[in-house]
Design a protein around this motif. Structure first.
Motif, PDB file in Angstrom:
ATOM      1  N   LYS A  32     -15.151  12.594  72.826  1.00 37.95           N
ATOM      2  CA  LYS A  32     -16.100  13.213  73.735  1.00 37.95           C
ATOM      3  C   LYS A  32     -15.366  13.872  74.902  1.00 37.95           C
ATOM      4  O   LYS A  32     -15.654  15.012  75.256  1.00 37.95           O
ATOM      5  CB  LYS A  32     -17.100  12.170  74.247  1.00 37.95           C
ATOM      6  N   HIS A  33     -14.407  13.175  75.496  1.00 39.35           N
ATOM      7  CA  HIS A  33     -13.631  13.740  76.599  1.00 39.35           C
ATOM      8  C   HIS A  33     -12.849  14.958  76.131  1.00 39.35           C
ATOM      9  O   HIS A  33     -12.820  15.978  76.802  1.00 39.35           O
ATOM     10  CB  HIS A  33     -12.685  12.686  77.186  1.00 39.35           C
ATOM     11  N   HIS A  34     -12.223  14.837  74.980  1.00 37.77           N
ATOM     12  CA  HIS A  34     -11.443  15.946  74.422  1.00 37.77           C
ATOM     13  C   HIS A  34     -12.347  17.152  74.191  1.00 37.77           C
ATOM     14  O   HIS A  34     -12.011  18.272  74.534  1.00 37.77           O
ATOM     15  CB  HIS A  34     -10.758  15.504  73.127  1.00 37.77           C
ATOM     16  N   ARG A  35     -13.544  16.902  73.628  1.00 39.47           N
ATOM     17  CA  ARG A  35     -14.494  17.980  73.354  1.00 39.47           C
ATOM     18  C   ARG A  35     -14.928  18.638  74.661  1.00 39.47           C
ATOM     19  O   ARG A  35     -15.022  19.854  74.749  1.00 39.47           O
ATOM     20  CB  ARG A  35     -15.693  17.435  72.590  1.00 39.47           C
ATOM     21  N   GLN A  36     -15.173  17.823  75.694  1.00 39.91           N
ATOM     22  CA  GLN A  36     -15.588  18.373  76.979  1.00 39.91           C
ATOM     23  C   GLN A  36     -14.494  19.247  77.580  1.00 39.91           C
ATOM     24  O   GLN A  36     -14.776  20.313  78.104  1.00 39.91           O
ATOM     25  CB  GLN A  36     -15.969  17.257  77.943  1.00 39.91           C
ATOM     26  N   SER A  37     -13.238  18.809  77.505  1.00 37.17           N
ATOM     27  CA  SER A  37     -12.165  19.600  78.099  1.00 37.17           C
ATOM     28  C   SER A  37     -11.922  20.870  77.296  1.00 37.17           C
ATOM     29  O   SER A  37     -11.688  21.929  77.880  1.00 37.17           O
ATOM     30  CB  SER A  37     -10.884  18.779  78.245  1.00 37.17           C
ATOM     31  N   THR A  38     -11.997  20.811  75.961  1.00 38.50           N
ATOM     32  CA  THR A  38     -11.803  22.036  75.183  1.00 38.50           C
ATOM     33  C   THR A  38     -12.980  22.985  75.380  1.00 38.50           C
ATOM     34  O   THR A  38     -12.781  24.199  75.458  1.00 38.50           O
ATOM     35  CB  THR A  38     -11.563  21.747  73.681  1.00 38.50           C
ATOM     36  N   ASP A  39     -14.191  22.450  75.517  1.00 35.19           N
ATOM     37  CA  ASP A  39     -15.350  23.303  75.802  1.00 35.19           C
ATOM     38  C   ASP A  39     -15.187  23.977  77.171  1.00 35.19           C
ATOM     39  O   ASP A  39     -15.476  25.162  77.320  1.00 35.19           O
ATOM     40  CB  ASP A  39     -16.648  22.505  75.759  1.00 35.19           C
ATOM     41  N   GLY A 110      -6.397  20.856  72.843  1.00 38.10           N
ATOM     42  CA  GLY A 110      -5.606  20.419  73.989  1.00 38.10           C
ATOM     43  C   GLY A 110      -5.697  21.427  75.116  1.00 38.10           C
ATOM     44  O   GLY A 110      -6.785  21.821  75.530  1.00 38.10           O
ATOM     45  N   ASP A 111      -4.541  21.910  75.584  1.00 35.26           N
ATOM     46  CA  ASP A 111      -4.519  22.847  76.703  1.00 35.26           C
ATOM     47  C   ASP A 111      -4.440  24.308  76.266  1.00 35.26           C
ATOM     48  O   ASP A 111      -4.222  25.197  77.079  1.00 35.26           O
ATOM     49  CB  ASP A 111      -3.373  22.515  77.663  1.00 35.26           C
ATOM     50  N   LEU A 112      -4.629  24.573  74.961  1.00 36.22           N
ATOM     51  CA  LEU A 112      -4.543  25.937  74.445  1.00 36.22           C
ATOM     52  C   LEU A 112      -5.897  26.434  73.960  1.00 36.22           C
ATOM     53  O   LEU A 112      -6.670  25.695  73.356  1.00 36.22           O
ATOM     54  CB  LEU A 112      -3.540  26.014  73.291  1.00 36.22           C
ATOM     55  N   VAL A 113      -6.170  27.718  74.234  1.00 36.03           N
ATOM     56  CA  VAL A 113      -7.357  28.401  73.735  1.00 36.03           C
ATOM     57  C   VAL A 113      -6.880  29.676  73.060  1.00 36.03           C
ATOM     58  O   VAL A 113      -6.052  30.402  73.615  1.00 36.03           O
ATOM     59  CB  VAL A 113      -8.342  28.750  74.872  1.00 36.03           C
ATOM     60  N   THR A 114      -7.389  29.938  71.863  1.00 34.57           N
ATOM     61  CA  THR A 114      -7.046  31.147  71.121  1.00 34.57           C
ATOM     62  C   THR A 114      -8.321  31.921  70.825  1.00 34.57           C
ATOM     63  O   THR A 114      -9.310  31.343  70.391  1.00 34.57           O
ATOM     64  CB  THR A 114      -6.343  30.801  69.794  1.00 34.57           C
TER      65      THR A 114
END
Length: 177
Positions: A32-39, A110-114
């Motif tokens: 959930k935390h990972h999803r929130q940060s990637t969102d 993680g910290d990357l968006v493509t």
């Protein structure tokens, strides 16, 4: 039958149970935390593209990027800092005032968006040293962003520059089209 207590000892059994419970609890909340940060990272990139790039307001980049931002532009070189980025985007908008990038796909980990884009523009000013001729261009582009503390810290663009050069009449396509 041997009991868990006799194998591990009283303290070890309690510790093992505590670790198991903590691990289970963490595993349940991590996605959930990972999803929130990637969102949130995807939304940051979408807002940047909408306001700075498609909104033709390069000066707003300061809201979205870190002070030590680096644009890794391949053959176009490297641009460092917010001022450099503002100048770079400003020059593109000056050359192509109706520049627009339509999002086709977006992925985050993680910290990357493509993001993969379909870009359209009309050449109204000198572009890559080529005089303005009013040609309408379209090409596919991809970009990878690194997000640091809620802001964009690095960008790696991958534009189909060959397609742009073919459309500008500077390069001949091997397929003849």
């Amino acid at each position: 039958m041997v009991s868990r207590r006799s194998l591990l000892g009283t303290g070890a059994a309690v510790s093992a149970a505590s670790v198991a419970g903590a691990t289970t609890g963490h595993a349940a909340t991590a996605p959930k935390h990972h999803r929130q940060s990637t969102d949130a990272n995807k939304q940051l990139v979408r807002d940047y593209a909408a306001q700075v790039f498609n909104g033709h307001q390069p000066e707003l980049a300061v809201k979205f990027v870190t002070p030590d931002f680096v644009w890794h532009g391949g053959f176009m070189g490297t641009v460092s800092g917010v001022e450099g980025l503002v100048g770079l985007i400003g020059s593109w908008i000056e050359s192509m005032p109706n520049l627009n990038a339509e999002e086709l796909d977006i992925l985050a980990e993680g910290d990357l968006v493509t993001v993969r884009y379909f870009v359209t523009a009309t050449v109204r000013g000198s572009l890559l040293g080529i005089p303005a001729d009013g040609k309408q261009l379209s090409w596919e582009s991809g970009t990878i962003w690194r997000i640091t503390d809620g802001k964009i810290s690095e960008e790696w663009p991958f534009d189909d520059t060959a397609s742009v050069l073919v459309q500008l009449g500077v390069l001949t396509s091997p397929s003849g089209g």
